[in-house]
Design a protein around this motif. Structure first.
Motif, mmCIF file in Angstrom:
data_model
loop_
_atom_site.group_PDB
_atom_site.id
_atom_site.type_symbol
_atom_site.label_atom_id
_atom_site.label_comp_id
_atom_site.label_asym_id
_atom_site.label_seq_id
_atom_site.Cartn_x
_atom_site.Cartn_y
_atom_site.Cartn_z
ATOM 1 N N ILE A 7 -57.951 15.897 -39.679
ATOM 2 C CA ILE A 7 -56.763 16.329 -38.940
ATOM 3 C C ILE A 7 -56.108 15.182 -38.158
ATOM 4 C CG2 ILE A 7 -55.941 17.878 -37.093
ATOM 5 C CD1 ILE A 7 -58.162 19.851 -38.018
ATOM 6 N N LEU A 8 -56.904 14.393 -37.428
ATOM 7 C CA LEU A 8 -56.330 13.378 -36.538
ATOM 8 C C LEU A 8 -56.309 11.999 -37.199
ATOM 9 C CD1 LEU A 8 -58.050 14.458 -33.194
ATOM 10 C CD2 LEU A 8 -55.709 14.954 -33.925
ATOM 11 N N ARG B 147 -57.939 26.644 -32.775
ATOM 12 C CA ARG B 147 -57.354 25.373 -33.189
ATOM 13 C C ARG B 147 -57.989 24.194 -32.455
ATOM 14 N NH1 ARG B 147 -51.677 23.528 -34.343
ATOM 15 N NH2 ARG B 147 -51.742 21.531 -33.290
ATOM 16 N N LEU B 148 -58.217 24.354 -31.152
ATOM 17 C CA LEU B 148 -58.867 23.287 -30.380
ATOM 18 C C LEU B 148 -60.278 23.019 -30.904
ATOM 19 C CD1 LEU B 148 -57.959 24.081 -26.652
ATOM 20 C CD2 LEU B 148 -57.435 21.988 -27.905
ATOM 21 N N LYS C 219 -58.462 24.364 -21.541
ATOM 22 C CA LYS C 219 -58.822 22.934 -21.541
ATOM 23 C C LYS C 219 -58.377 22.348 -20.208
ATOM 24 C CE LYS C 219 -58.014 18.628 -24.076
ATOM 25 N NZ LYS C 219 -57.170 17.899 -25.033
ATOM 26 N N SER D 200 -66.243 11.175 -38.892
ATOM 27 C CA SER D 200 -66.796 9.868 -38.509
ATOM 28 C C SER D 200 -68.002 9.523 -39.378
ATOM 29 C CB SER D 200 -67.149 9.849 -37.017
ATOM 30 O OG SER D 200 -68.205 10.738 -36.759
ATOM 31 N N ASN E 93 -51.818 15.319 -21.313
ATOM 32 C CA ASN E 93 -52.423 14.373 -22.272
ATOM 33 C C ASN E 93 -52.427 12.972 -21.680
ATOM 34 O OD1 ASN E 93 -52.863 16.323 -24.203
ATOM 35 N ND2 ASN E 93 -50.982 15.883 -25.364
ATOM 36 N N GLU F 80 -66.052 15.246 -36.182
ATOM 37 C CA GLU F 80 -67.492 14.929 -36.246
ATOM 38 C C GLU F 80 -67.905 14.529 -37.662
ATOM 39 O OE1 GLU F 80 -68.501 14.769 -33.330
ATOM 40 O OE2 GLU F 80 -67.589 16.331 -32.092
ATOM 41 N N GLY G 6 -52.734 12.558 -28.041
ATOM 42 C CA GLY G 6 -51.536 13.370 -28.266
ATOM 43 C C GLY G 6 -50.331 12.827 -27.517
ATOM 44 N N SER G 7 -49.216 13.561 -27.593
ATOM 45 C CA SER G 7 -47.961 13.109 -26.983
ATOM 46 C C SER G 7 -48.052 13.122 -25.464
ATOM 47 C CB SER G 7 -46.811 14.030 -27.366
ATOM 48 O OG SER G 7 -46.807 14.209 -28.738
ATOM 49 N N TYR H 208 -52.606 24.946 -22.873
ATOM 50 C CA TYR H 208 -54.085 24.968 -22.848
ATOM 51 C C TYR H 208 -54.564 25.050 -21.396
ATOM 52 C CZ TYR H 208 -53.742 22.715 -27.536
ATOM 53 O OH TYR H 208 -53.444 22.386 -28.827
ATOM 54 N N ASN I 67 -48.099 21.973 -25.674
ATOM 55 C CA ASN I 67 -49.425 22.458 -26.087
ATOM 56 C C ASN I 67 -50.424 22.248 -24.958
ATOM 57 O OD1 ASN I 67 -48.629 23.042 -28.658
ATOM 58 N ND2 ASN I 67 -49.537 21.249 -29.635
ATOM 59 N N ALA I 68 -50.448 20.994 -24.445
ATOM 60 C CA ALA I 68 -51.430 20.664 -23.402
ATOM 61 C C ALA I 68 -51.194 21.517 -22.151
ATOM 62 C CB ALA I 68 -51.344 19.177 -23.071
ATOM 63 N N GLU J 209 -73.564 13.343 -34.808
ATOM 64 C CA GLU J 209 -72.215 13.840 -35.146
ATOM 65 C C GLU J 209 -72.370 15.082 -36.033
ATOM 66 O OE1 GLU J 209 -70.220 12.735 -33.301
ATOM 67 O OE2 GLU J 209 -70.081 10.563 -33.179
HETATM 68 N N1 BYC Z 1 -53.120 12.453 -35.229
HETATM 69 O O1 BYC Z 1 -48.385 18.334 -28.458
HETATM 70 P P1 BYC Z 1 -49.132 17.225 -29.096
HETATM 71 C C1 BYC Z 1 -64.399 12.868 -30.982
HETATM 72 C C2 BYC Z 1 -50.421 16.513 -33.575
HETATM 73 S S1 BYC Z 1 -62.766 12.492 -30.682
HETATM 74 C C3 BYC Z 1 -52.510 13.436 -35.935
HETATM 75 O O2 BYC Z 1 -49.134 15.942 -28.412
HETATM 76 P P2 BYC Z 1 -51.624 18.278 -28.399
HETATM 77 C C4 BYC Z 1 -65.169 11.933 -31.790
HETATM 78 C C5 BYC Z 1 -50.864 17.751 -32.826
HETATM 79 O O3 BYC Z 1 -52.033 18.323 -33.444
HETATM 80 C C6 BYC Z 1 -62.128 13.882 -29.784
HETATM 81 N N2 BYC Z 1 -51.824 14.448 -35.365
HETATM 82 O O4 BYC Z 1 -50.602 17.678 -29.382
HETATM 83 C C7 BYC Z 1 -64.950 10.560 -31.720
HETATM 84 C C8 BYC Z 1 -49.657 18.621 -32.894
HETATM 85 O O5 BYC Z 1 -49.576 19.233 -34.179
HETATM 86 P P3 BYC Z 1 -48.609 20.498 -34.463
HETATM 87 C C9 BYC Z 1 -61.572 14.980 -30.641
HETATM 88 C C10 BYC Z 1 -51.758 14.481 -34.024
HETATM 89 O O6 BYC Z 1 -52.038 19.537 -29.032
HETATM 90 C C11 BYC Z 1 -65.659 9.697 -32.533
HETATM 91 C C12 BYC Z 1 -48.504 17.646 -32.826
HETATM 92 O O7 BYC Z 1 -49.044 16.384 -33.213
HETATM 93 N N3 BYC Z 1 -61.301 16.144 -29.865
HETATM 94 O O8 BYC Z 1 -64.879 13.847 -30.532
HETATM 95 O O9 BYC Z 1 -51.158 18.287 -26.997
HETATM 96 C C13 BYC Z 1 -66.622 10.183 -33.410
HETATM 97 C C14 BYC Z 1 -47.882 17.632 -31.452
HETATM 98 O O10 BYC Z 1 -48.720 16.914 -30.582
HETATM 99 C C15 BYC Z 1 -52.357 13.494 -33.225
HETATM 100 C C16 BYC Z 1 -60.071 16.588 -29.573
HETATM 101 O O11 BYC Z 1 -59.088 16.041 -29.989
HETATM 102 C C17 BYC Z 1 -53.060 12.453 -33.881
HETATM 103 N N4 BYC Z 1 -53.666 11.454 -33.189
HETATM 104 O O12 BYC Z 1 -52.766 17.181 -28.389
HETATM 105 C C18 BYC Z 1 -66.829 11.548 -33.472
HETATM 106 C C19 BYC Z 1 -59.986 17.804 -28.671
HETATM 107 N N5 BYC Z 1 -52.101 13.783 -31.930
HETATM 108 O O13 BYC Z 1 -48.892 21.504 -33.373
HETATM 109 C C20 BYC Z 1 -66.133 12.415 -32.671
HETATM 110 C C21 BYC Z 1 -59.193 18.916 -29.241
HETATM 111 C C22 BYC Z 1 -51.360 14.896 -31.924
HETATM 112 O O14 BYC Z 1 -47.219 20.002 -34.411
HETATM 113 N N6 BYC Z 1 -57.822 18.577 -29.538
HETATM 114 N N7 BYC Z 1 -51.165 15.324 -33.168
HETATM 115 O O15 BYC Z 1 -49.059 20.952 -35.846
HETATM 116 C C23 BYC Z 1 -56.812 18.545 -28.624
HETATM 117 O O16 BYC Z 1 -57.027 18.752 -27.443
HETATM 118 C C24 BYC Z 1 -55.412 18.305 -29.080
HETATM 119 O O17 BYC Z 1 -55.283 18.850 -30.344
HETATM 120 C C25 BYC Z 1 -54.981 16.812 -29.147
HETATM 121 C C26 BYC Z 1 -53.471 16.782 -29.457
HETATM 122 C C27 BYC Z 1 -55.296 16.129 -27.828
HETATM 123 C C28 BYC Z 1 -55.658 16.066 -30.269
#
Ligand code: BYC
Length: 474
Positions: A190-191, A112-113, A314, A124, A355, A121, A298-299, A308, A304-305, A151
């Motif tokens: 997704i985001l 999922r991460l 993470k 954008s 987070n 990617e 994120g929150s 991880y 979740n965090a 990207e």
């Molecule tokens: N929009 O416990 P929470 C990049 C969801 S940018 C929509 O807070 P968690 C780039 C969340 O998925 C970097 N939904 O979430 C930049 C969860 O869903 P479920 C991208 C959101 O998991 C420019 C629920 O809300 N990389 O590279 O602690 C150009 C509960 O939230 C949002 C990553 O993000 C949102 N903003 O943290 C190109 C790294 N925020 O479980 C590229 C990987 C939260 O209820 N991702 N939700 O279905 C992560 O580490 C984590 O998934 C997040 C969210 C930090 C994004």
């Protein structure tokens, strides 16, 4: 580690030795190229673009420049060199040897991460695909395309992990990454921030500054991962990411510089008449993009965090520089929350606030960049200061979601927000005005009226270098 370019998919992971994986990735490649043609930069696919390509992951080879047609760019799989005897730096498994395979119990979470990271990617690239038609200069157009192809490469980086380590599920996720579309009602990315529009170059530079910077912090946290292939992949991605941030920060800085120049030259505050962008409008764009990007962390309170981190998947930004136990079992963190119309500090378990800890590092970095923009204004002897809004301003995710707030952080009634929001975020009129400035400038060495030239060209080339040749006729 040098990269093998004689293969269909350039790589430094000995793809030739794993025929199954090679075949799987070669089967995914045509879908990627179709996606690139359909959703990559509109109208410029047959131009020769002066691009940087990695030929090895060391200092000598990772930035090799030459003319390339974008669909011929050598997207490939590059991991940073392995570290001998690397140990998991944090969490419950701290000190154990890193994993070269996915630990079974964390498979779903890790996938999922990787999918969430991978999804941003291509998103954008989709958001930016029309920008070429209104570029402020050939220099900027080339930088946009450099960011776009990289990207695309970052998508390859995540797809490699999905194919190599997650079997059939991974292959399905890799297909999904090509199926979703930014802003699509049925198949959105997704985001949140990756479904917003990037309608003009001011928005683009803000996106590259604020949103790509989230990328830097997320990648840096994943670069700490106990799952070593993910850590090595992210470490190499970070070297490419630095240029994206440079494009954003210097782009906004050059707009600020041009505005100041017009203000001084004509002794006025509003520069629209001279086809510049007012500092007050730049401020509103900062408010918009900063708040959207803060949501990407994120929150504030996230199990979740915490999971991880405890699982070793993470880490935190620069985990090794921190002097705590790297497990956080007994640590606490003072978290700001809106309670009954005011913002109060509450004591929370540090594990749940990771987070927010990452957001703290990001905010400090944004402050440093903001100081550099303000220095430009100060040096022009203009009395104006750009500011970052409060971290609770206009948030949609987390503790502050839905709270109406001024940029200074005062909680206000919804009615006041509606009445005053045009002071704080871009209005239709602001956006229309910025859009009206977006006229393409494609003569080498020339720049649009609203942006100053950069200090120097790319790879020591002069500013009037022909960064792109074979441009489509207007
Ligand atoms: N929009 O416990 P929470 C990049 C969801 S940018 C929509 O807070 P968690 C780039 C969340 O998925 C970097 N939904 O979430 C930049 C969860 O869903 P479920 C991208 C959101 O998991 C420019 C629920 O809300 N990389 O590279 O602690 C150009 C509960 O939230 C949002 C990553 O993000 C949102 N903003 O943290 C190109 C790294 N925020 O479980 C590229 C990987 C939260 O209820 N991702 N939700 O279905 C992560 O580490 C984590 O998934 C997040 C969210 C930090 C994004």
């Amino acid at each position: 580690m040098s990269i093998n370019y004689s293969e269909r998919i350039p790589n430094n992971v000995s793809l030739l030795d794993d025929r199954r994986l090679q075949r799987a990735l070669e089967a995914w490649q045509p879908g990627f190229l179709n996606w690139w043609r359909e959703m990559g930069p509109e109208s410029f696919q047959s131009c020769d673009v002066y691009l940087r390509t990695a030929t090895s992951t060391d200092a000598q080879g990772w930035a090799t420049f030459g003319y390339v047609k974008m669909p011929d760019y050598r997207w490939g799989i590059f991991l940073a060199d392995p570290e001998s005897d690397r140990r998991i730096p944090f969490g419950d498994h701290k000190g154990e040897s890193v994993w070269q395979e996915v630990p079974g119990e964390h498979r779903g979470v890790l996938r999922r991460l990787i999918v969430t990271q991978g999804d941003t990617e291509p998103a954008s690239v989709e958001q930016q695909r029309h920008l070429g038609k209104t570029c402020p200069s050939l220099y900027d157009l080339r930088n946009l395309f450099q960011v776009n192809v990289e990207e695309g490469r970052h998508l390859w980086a995540m797809v490699y992990l999905l194919h190599a380590y997650f079997g059939r599920d991974g292959r399905e996720e890799a297909e999904g990454l090509l199926r979703r579309r930014s802003g699509n009602a049925d198949h959105p990315r997704i985001l949140g921030a990756f479904n917003e529009k990037t309608p003009d170059w001011l928005s683009y530079f803000m996106f590259a500054h604020f949103t790509d910077r989230d990328g830097k912090y997320q990648l840096a946290s994943l670069a700490e991962s106990g799952f070593d292939p993910l850590a090595r992949t992210c470490r190499f991605m970070l070297t490419e990411e630095a240029h994206h941030l440079f494009v954003g920060e210097s782009g906004v800085g050059r707009i600020v510089a041009r505005t100041c120049q017009l203000m001084r030259a004509h002794n006025i505050f509003e520069v629209g008449h001279y086809r510049g962008i007012d500092l007050s409008v730049i401020q509103k764009y900062i408010n918009f993009h900063y708040s959207v990007s803060l949501d990407l962390f994120g929150s504030e309170l996230s199990t979740n965090a915490a999971n991880y981190f405890s699982a070793g998947l993470k880490g935190r930004f620069k985990e090794a520089d921190r002097s705590d136990d790297h497990q956080l079992t007994n640590s606490s963190y003072s978290l700001l929350k809106p309670v009954d119309g005011t913002i109060v500090a509450t004591e929370q378990a540090a594990l749940l606030t990771l987070n927010e800890t990452l957001r703290d590092s990001y905010v400090a970095d944004c402050e440093r960049a903001l100081a550099r923009w303000n220095k430009i204004i100060r040096e022009a002897e203009i009395e104006f200061e750009l500011k970052l809004p409060h971290r609770g301003f206009r948030r949609s995710i987390g503790e502050f979601a839905g709270a109406s707030m001024t940029p200074e952080g005062k909680i206000i009634a919804e009615e006041e927000w509606q009445r005053r929001k045009s002071e704080w975020i871009p209005t239709e009129r602001d956006r229309e005005f910025v859009a009206s400035l977006m006229k393409p400038v494609t003569t080498p060495g020339q720049f649009a009226t609203w942006i100053a030239p950069p200090v120097r060209g790319i790879n020591h080339q002069p500013l009037d270098f022909d960064y792109i040749s074979g441009l489509p006729r207007a």
